[in-house]
Design a protein around this motif. Structure first.
Motif, PDB file in Angstrom:
ATOM      1  N   GLY A  48     -31.224 -28.212 -33.210  1.00 24.11           N
ATOM      2  CA  GLY A  48     -31.564 -29.198 -32.200  1.00 24.11           C
ATOM      3  C   GLY A  48     -32.837 -28.942 -31.433  1.00 24.11           C
ATOM      4  O   GLY A  48     -33.136 -29.660 -30.463  1.00 24.11           O
ATOM      5  N   GLU A  49     -33.616 -27.951 -31.823  1.00 25.73           N
ATOM      6  CA  GLU A  49     -34.854 -27.667 -31.100  1.00 25.73           C
ATOM      7  C   GLU A  49     -35.976 -27.286 -32.052  1.00 25.73           C
ATOM      8  O   GLU A  49     -35.745 -26.958 -33.217  1.00 25.73           O
ATOM      9  CB  GLU A  49     -34.640 -26.545 -30.085  1.00 25.73           C
ATOM     10  CG  GLU A  49     -34.291 -25.203 -30.687  1.00 25.73           C
ATOM     11  CD  GLU A  49     -34.160 -24.125 -29.628  1.00 25.73           C
ATOM     12  OE1 GLU A  49     -34.935 -24.147 -28.659  1.00 25.73           O
ATOM     13  OE2 GLU A  49     -33.294 -23.250 -29.783  1.00 25.73           O
ATOM     14  N   LEU A 100     -34.316 -36.552 -33.380  1.00 30.36           N
ATOM     15  CA  LEU A 100     -34.203 -35.773 -34.613  1.00 30.36           C
ATOM     16  C   LEU A 100     -33.464 -36.545 -35.705  1.00 30.36           C
ATOM     17  O   LEU A 100     -33.689 -36.303 -36.889  1.00 30.36           O
ATOM     18  CB  LEU A 100     -33.508 -34.441 -34.341  1.00 30.36           C
ATOM     19  CG  LEU A 100     -34.354 -33.404 -33.594  1.00 30.36           C
ATOM     20  CD1 LEU A 100     -33.515 -32.182 -33.243  1.00 30.36           C
ATOM     21  CD2 LEU A 100     -35.562 -32.979 -34.433  1.00 30.36           C
ATOM     22  N   VAL A 101     -32.606 -37.479 -35.324  1.00 29.86           N
ATOM     23  CA  VAL A 101     -31.953 -38.294 -36.342  1.00 29.86           C
ATOM     24  C   VAL A 101     -32.981 -39.089 -37.136  1.00 29.86           C
ATOM     25  O   VAL A 101     -32.809 -39.326 -38.351  1.00 29.86           O
ATOM     26  CB  VAL A 101     -30.895 -39.228 -35.704  1.00 29.86           C
ATOM     27  CG1 VAL A 101     -31.542 -40.247 -34.772  1.00 29.86           C
ATOM     28  CG2 VAL A 101     -30.090 -39.928 -36.779  1.00 29.86           C
ATOM     29  N   ASP A 102     -34.077 -39.482 -36.491  1.00 32.71           N
ATOM     30  CA  ASP A 102     -35.144 -40.199 -37.205  1.00 32.71           C
ATOM     31  C   ASP A 102     -35.871 -39.269 -38.170  1.00 32.71           C
ATOM     32  O   ASP A 102     -36.324 -39.700 -39.243  1.00 32.71           O
ATOM     33  CB  ASP A 102     -36.129 -40.802 -36.208  1.00 32.71           C
ATOM     34  CG  ASP A 102     -35.502 -41.893 -35.351  1.00 32.71           C
ATOM     35  OD1 ASP A 102     -34.578 -42.571 -35.838  1.00 32.71           O
ATOM     36  OD2 ASP A 102     -35.927 -42.050 -34.189  1.00 32.71           O
ATOM     37  N   ALA A 114     -34.326 -33.274 -48.522  1.00 35.61           N
ATOM     38  CA  ALA A 114     -35.065 -32.060 -48.890  1.00 35.61           C
ATOM     39  C   ALA A 114     -35.663 -31.456 -47.624  1.00 35.61           C
ATOM     40  O   ALA A 114     -36.870 -31.519 -47.381  1.00 35.61           O
ATOM     41  CB  ALA A 114     -36.141 -32.371 -49.919  1.00 35.61           C
ATOM     42  N   LEU A 115     -34.801 -30.907 -46.796  1.00 37.57           N
ATOM     43  CA  LEU A 115     -35.187 -30.210 -45.570  1.00 37.57           C
ATOM     44  C   LEU A 115     -34.834 -28.737 -45.728  1.00 37.57           C
ATOM     45  O   LEU A 115     -33.736 -28.411 -46.177  1.00 37.57           O
ATOM     46  CB  LEU A 115     -34.437 -30.793 -44.366  1.00 37.57           C
ATOM     47  CG  LEU A 115     -34.773 -32.230 -43.986  1.00 37.57           C
ATOM     48  CD1 LEU A 115     -33.732 -32.782 -43.017  1.00 37.57           C
ATOM     49  CD2 LEU A 115     -36.169 -32.289 -43.356  1.00 37.57           C
ATOM     50  N   ALA A 116     -35.746 -27.862 -45.322  1.00 34.09           N
ATOM     51  CA  ALA A 116     -35.510 -26.429 -45.538  1.00 34.09           C
ATOM     52  C   ALA A 116     -34.612 -25.812 -44.483  1.00 34.09           C
ATOM     53  O   ALA A 116     -34.123 -24.702 -44.654  1.00 34.09           O
ATOM     54  CB  ALA A 116     -36.840 -25.685 -45.611  1.00 34.09           C
ATOM     55  N   SER A 117     -34.396 -26.518 -43.362  1.00 41.56           N
ATOM     56  CA  SER A 117     -33.402 -26.115 -42.373  1.00 41.56           C
ATOM     57  C   SER A 117     -32.851 -27.376 -41.733  1.00 41.56           C
ATOM     58  O   SER A 117     -33.545 -28.392 -41.663  1.00 41.56           O
ATOM     59  CB  SER A 117     -34.001 -25.194 -41.306  1.00 41.56           C
ATOM     60  OG  SER A 117     -34.995 -25.868 -40.561  1.00 41.56           O
ATOM     61  N   PRO A 118     -31.591 -27.358 -41.260  1.00 45.21           N
ATOM     62  CA  PRO A 118     -31.032 -28.551 -40.640  1.00 45.21           C
ATOM     63  C   PRO A 118     -31.583 -28.742 -39.236  1.00 45.21           C
ATOM     64  O   PRO A 118     -31.434 -27.867 -38.380  1.00 45.21           O
ATOM     65  CB  PRO A 118     -29.528 -28.257 -40.605  1.00 45.21           C
ATOM     66  CG  PRO A 118     -29.422 -26.765 -40.624  1.00 45.21           C
ATOM     67  CD  PRO A 118     -30.610 -26.264 -41.383  1.00 45.21           C
ATOM     68  N   PRO A 119     -32.217 -29.879 -38.945  1.00 43.68           N
ATOM     69  CA  PRO A 119     -32.797 -30.072 -37.615  1.00 43.68           C
ATOM     70  C   PRO A 119     -31.771 -30.096 -36.489  1.00 43.68           C
ATOM     71  O   PRO A 119     -32.043 -29.633 -35.384  1.00 43.68           O
ATOM     72  CB  PRO A 119     -33.506 -31.422 -37.742  1.00 43.68           C
ATOM     73  CG  PRO A 119     -33.807 -31.560 -39.198  1.00 43.68           C
ATOM     74  CD  PRO A 119     -32.621 -30.950 -39.876  1.00 43.68           C
ATOM     75  N   LEU A 120     -30.593 -30.631 -36.765  1.00 45.68           N
ATOM     76  CA  LEU A 120     -29.561 -30.756 -35.737  1.00 45.68           C
ATOM     77  C   LEU A 120     -28.529 -29.641 -35.869  1.00 45.68           C
ATOM     78  O   LEU A 120     -28.350 -29.062 -36.946  1.00 45.68           O
ATOM     79  CB  LEU A 120     -28.894 -32.122 -35.844  1.00 45.68           C
ATOM     80  CG  LEU A 120     -29.796 -33.264 -35.354  1.00 45.68           C
ATOM     81  CD1 LEU A 120     -29.507 -34.549 -36.084  1.00 45.68           C
ATOM     82  CD2 LEU A 120     -29.628 -33.445 -33.850  1.00 45.68           C
ATOM     83  N   PRO A 121     -27.832 -29.315 -34.789  1.00 48.90           N
ATOM     84  CA  PRO A 121     -26.858 -28.214 -34.842  1.00 48.90           C
ATOM     85  C   PRO A 121     -25.821 -28.419 -35.941  1.00 48.90           C
ATOM     86  O   PRO A 121     -25.289 -29.520 -36.111  1.00 48.90           O
ATOM     87  CB  PRO A 121     -26.206 -28.266 -33.459  1.00 48.90           C
ATOM     88  CG  PRO A 121     -27.235 -28.884 -32.575  1.00 48.90           C
ATOM     89  CD  PRO A 121     -27.932 -29.899 -33.436  1.00 48.90           C
ATOM     90  N   THR A 122     -25.564 -27.348 -36.671  1.00 48.24           N
ATOM     91  CA  THR A 122     -24.609 -27.381 -37.772  1.00 48.24           C
ATOM     92  C   THR A 122     -23.876 -26.047 -37.830  1.00 48.24           C
ATOM     93  O   THR A 122     -24.512 -24.987 -37.826  1.00 48.24           O
ATOM     94  CB  THR A 122     -25.314 -27.611 -39.129  1.00 48.24           C
ATOM     95  OG1 THR A 122     -26.036 -28.847 -39.090  1.00 48.24           O
ATOM     96  CG2 THR A 122     -24.311 -27.651 -40.270  1.00 48.24           C
TER      97      THR A 122
END
Length: 370
Positions: free
Chosen positions: A168-169, A355-357, A93-101
């Motif tokens: 990623g940022e 960010l994987v954590d 349940a994340l509102a945006s992907p933290p890592l590049p997608t």
């Protein structure tokens, strides 16, 4: 007592590297046309596909009691995660992907038309919101509600903020999702319309312009639902924690109950500029609960928690009448102590630098394991 239901958009992720995975087609069942079809459905809600292959959406059935809503949200998160595991991923349940997608488009004729019409806006769109449906008696009552709650919706956004990272940022925002949504031509604060006739005429004019594909693309922060006899509040980010989802739903119902009563009593709606509401939304998106919000009555900076207190002062009678006050009070104290989803994400990143954590923790919180 008004019924409440919620829709939660969530990401499909690989917890080994934290990246969103384009496996929706393996998770949901799709007939030939492939439009928003169901992986699971029952009297208590549904699990469906969404705009990009990296997403799922859950729906609860309308309920009266927040305890029942909590049970349904937990149930459908479990269903979503179980379905995702079959595709060797998990739900976050994340509102945006933290890592590049690089989002992968979902199947379906309507989705294809949206991509053709909106080009890069559609191709880059990968964000997850919380949509709260509160029942209404008529379209006139619904517009009366919309006209009276519009200034308070940025407060719900601030409380729900859950998208600080993107590509990623750190975006520098508590809710980057709300900024991404502004790229759509009809997104943003609900305009003041005054009557159901004027509201529906506005929607007809918007679609007749051909800038919008259809009425389903009216992405106001709150709107009349096309599918249900409800006001649909769309401003919040999807929440990491089930408890936060339920608190937001209770606040939304309190807002609708209070505004409907004022409309029925003939109290005029505040004539607040849509631009000023937009500024309040930006402030909520940027700072969440960590700084000042714009006071919905004066539109001057005020401590975020003082603005929440002002909201509670307005809707407390409705919260008490619905039996929601103890849950809301405890839930807001938890957010004050532990932070919003954005704060939780940043705390994890500050601790591990990975960010994987952040994604792995989000998976655990989504599943109710923390």
């Amino acid at each position: 007592m008004r019924t409440v239901g919620v829709e939660e958009e969530m990401l499909l992720v690989d917890i080994r590297d934290g990246r969103a995975q384009s496996v929706q087609g393996q998770v949901v069942l799709r007939p030939a046309l492939g439009e928003m079809t169901l992986a699971a459905q029952g009297d208590e809600g549904a699990l469906e596909g969404e705009f990009q292959q990296e997403q799922l959406e859950t729906h609860t059935a309308p309920v009266h009691l927040m305890a029942d809503l909590e049970d349904q949200v937990r149930h459908w998160r479990r269903e979503a995660d179980a379905a995702a595991r079959q595709a060797h991923c998990r739900v976050a349940a994340l509102a945006s992907p933290p890592l590049p997608t690089g989002p992968t488009p979902a199947a379906g004729e309507r989705y294809q038309r949206i991509r053709e019409r909106y080009q890069l806006v559609a191709r880059e769109q990968l964000s997850c919101g919380l949509h709260i449906h509160v029942s209404i008696e008529s379209d006139e009552e619904a517009v009366g509600v919309l006209d009276r709650i519009r200034s308070w919706l940025p407060v719900l956004l601030a409380l729900s903020a859950n998208s600080p990272f993107t590509d990623g940022e750190d975006s520098g925002f508590q809710s980057w999702r709300s900024q991404v949504m502004r790229a759509w031509p009809s997104s943003g604060p609900t305009p003041l319309t005054g009557s159901a006739r004027a509201y529906h005429q506005l929607v007809r004019d918007m679609t007749a312009s051909t800038v919008l594909l259809d009425e389903g693309m009216v992405y106001f922060d709150a709107r009349l639902s096309q599918r249900y006899p409800t006001v649909e509040i769309r401003s919040p980010d999807v929440c990491l924690r089930v408890d936060d989802t339920v608190v937001l739903a209770a606040l939304a119902r309190g807002l609708v109950e209070t505004a409907a009563a004022e409309w029925a009593a003939g109290h005029p709606a505040p004539e607040v500029s849509t631009i000023m509401v937009g500024l309040a939304s930006f402030q909520a998106s940027r700072h969440g609960m960590t700084g000042d919000l714009l006071d919905p009555l004066t539109f001057r900076p005020r401590s975020a928690w003082e603005v929440v207190d002002a909201l509670l002062e307005w809707i407390r009678p409705a919260l008490q009448a619905n039996g929601d006050w103890p849950r809301v009070e405890a839930g807001l104290e938890r957010i004050r102590a532990e932070g919003s989803g954005a704060d939780v994400q940043r705390t994890t990143f500050d601790r591990t630098g990975q960010l994987v954590d952040v994604v792995a923790q989000a998976v655990r919180l989504t599943a109710g394991q923390e």
